[in-house]
Scaffold this motif. Structure first.
Motif, short mmCIF file in Angstrom:
data_model
loop_
_atom_site.label_atom_id
_atom_site.label_comp_id
_atom_site.label_asym_id
_atom_site.label_seq_id
_atom_site.Cartn_x
_atom_site.Cartn_y
_atom_site.Cartn_z
N UNK A 2 -23.09 16.98 10.39
CA UNK A 2 -22.14 16.67 9.83
C UNK A 2 -21.23 17.31 10.15
N UNK A 3 -19.31 16.41 9.73
CA UNK A 3 -17.84 17.11 10.18
C UNK A 3 -17.89 18.40 9.62
N UNK A 4 -18.82 18.70 8.94
CA UNK A 4 -18.34 20.28 8.20
C UNK A 4 -19.14 21.02 9.16
N UNK A 5 -21.27 20.38 9.45
CA UNK A 5 -22.00 21.57 10.48
C UNK A 5 -21.23 21.95 11.53
N UNK A 6 -20.09 20.72 12.47
CA UNK A 6 -19.64 20.64 13.83
C UNK A 6 -18.62 21.62 13.36
N UNK A 7 -17.59 21.34 12.46
CA UNK A 7 -16.31 22.67 12.39
C UNK A 7 -17.22 24.00 12.61
N UNK A 8 -18.67 24.28 12.62
CA UNK A 8 -18.52 25.75 12.43
C UNK A 8 -19.29 26.19 13.88
N UNK A 9 -19.21 24.99 14.87
CA UNK A 9 -19.42 25.71 15.72
C UNK A 9 -18.65 24.98 16.44
N UNK A 10 -17.22 24.89 16.24
CA UNK A 10 -15.99 24.38 16.90
C UNK A 10 -15.29 25.82 16.98
N UNK A 11 -14.87 25.89 18.44
CA UNK A 11 -14.59 27.43 19.05
C UNK A 11 -12.53 26.82 18.97
N UNK A 12 -11.99 27.69 18.44
CA UNK A 12 -10.46 27.41 18.23
C UNK A 12 -10.36 27.92 19.96
N UNK A 13 -9.34 27.04 20.29
CA UNK A 13 -8.70 27.11 21.91
C UNK A 13 -7.42 27.32 22.19
N UNK A 14 -6.74 27.85 20.90
CA UNK A 14 -5.16 27.74 20.62
C UNK A 14 -4.91 28.96 20.58
N UNK A 15 -4.09 29.11 22.12
CA UNK A 15 -3.25 30.62 22.80
C UNK A 15 -2.29 31.02 21.74
N UNK A 16 -2.27 32.10 21.39
CA UNK A 16 -1.34 32.60 20.24
C UNK A 16 0.29 32.92 20.97
N UNK A 17 0.77 32.16 21.17
CA UNK A 17 1.86 32.07 21.96
C UNK A 17 3.06 33.08 21.74
N UNK A 18 3.16 34.18 22.84
CA UNK A 18 4.26 35.44 23.42
C UNK A 18 4.04 36.52 22.04
N UNK A 19 2.31 37.21 21.98
CA UNK A 19 1.91 37.80 20.82
C UNK A 19 1.78 39.45 21.86
N UNK A 20 1.59 38.45 23.20
CA UNK A 20 1.41 39.74 24.32
C UNK A 20 2.60 40.56 23.99
N UNK A 21 3.70 39.87 24.71
CA UNK A 21 5.42 40.18 24.38
C UNK A 21 5.91 40.93 22.99
N UNK A 22 5.08 40.17 21.96
CA UNK A 22 5.75 40.73 20.52
C UNK A 22 4.67 42.15 19.94
N UNK A 23 3.63 42.47 21.23
CA UNK A 23 2.82 43.24 20.71
C UNK A 23 3.86 44.93 21.99
N UNK A 24 4.27 44.26 23.43
CA UNK A 24 4.44 45.38 23.88
C UNK A 24 6.28 45.37 23.29
N UNK A 25 6.61 44.80 22.67
CA UNK A 25 7.62 45.04 21.92
C UNK A 25 8.14 45.74 21.03
N UNK A 26 6.76 45.80 20.03
CA UNK A 26 6.58 46.14 18.87
C UNK A 26 6.71 48.04 19.11
N UNK A 27 5.60 47.88 20.79
CA UNK A 27 5.98 49.43 21.41
C UNK A 27 6.33 49.49 21.44
#
Length: 190
Positions: free
Chosen positions: A77-102
């Protein structure tokens, strides 16, 4: 107990700034940890892309041995498929944010711990349980464990109250800074 203290001291001294091929780790001296689990766009060819799996109702686990990207291989079912759907989205600029915070914290005289996964989320998702995160790829498991071990080492060395900032981006147009982890909007507005 003495051996444990010696081990923590060795971890602190030998890992003052450590970068493996896939994980950057900087030891701090404060009770602050910045982690960045999936802000990288690096896609090493030796790691396969994570797949869309089929949900097995009997075992309640995902089977990633097939690629069900178009949703037609499994009888889910759609809800079952969702359980096995990997998120592939890159969190843009988070590496740079982390380094800037540091860097900004260091200007204030605070030296946080920093752990950055340098692999695209299409390969590993460090914010998922290990099986879904790595889909049982042995190299991905090794990298996943290294990332999480660096966070655990930081917590062990701090040995007291600490705060972990897990840096993420978001996929919507609202330019908000979002706080999470069990805080309701009412609690945040108080």
């Amino acid at each position: 107990m003495v051996w444990y203290i010696i081990w923590l001291t060795i971890v602190t001294l030998t890992k003052s700034s450590f970068s493996s091929q896939y994980v950057n780790y900087k030891v701090g001296d404060s009770a602050i940890i910045f982690s960045c689990p999936h802000g990288s766009r690096i896609k090493p060819s030796e790691l396969s892309d994570r797949k869309y799996g089929c949900y097995d109702k009997d075992s309640e686990i995902c089977d990633y041995s097939v690629d069900n990207a178009n949703g037609t291989i499994c009888n889910n079912t759609k809800s079952e498929l969702k359980k096995c759907t990997p998120s592939m989205v890159t969190d843009i600029h988070t590496v740079e944010v982390c380094q800037s915070l540091d860097k900004e914290m260091q200007k204030l005289g605070v030296n946080p711990y920093v752990v950055i996964l340098n692999i695209s989320r299409t390969k590993i998702d460090a914010n998922r349980k290990i099986f879904k995160a790595t889909q049982n790829n042995s190299l991905a498991i090794e990298i996943y464990e290294e990332y999480h071990q660096n966070i655990a080492d930081s917590i062990d060395v701090i040995n007291g109250p600490a705060i972990l900032f897990d840096i993420h981006g978001h996929g919507h147009a609202m330019q908000w800074i979002e706080l999470g982890y069990t805080l309701t909007s009412t609690e945040l507005n108080e």
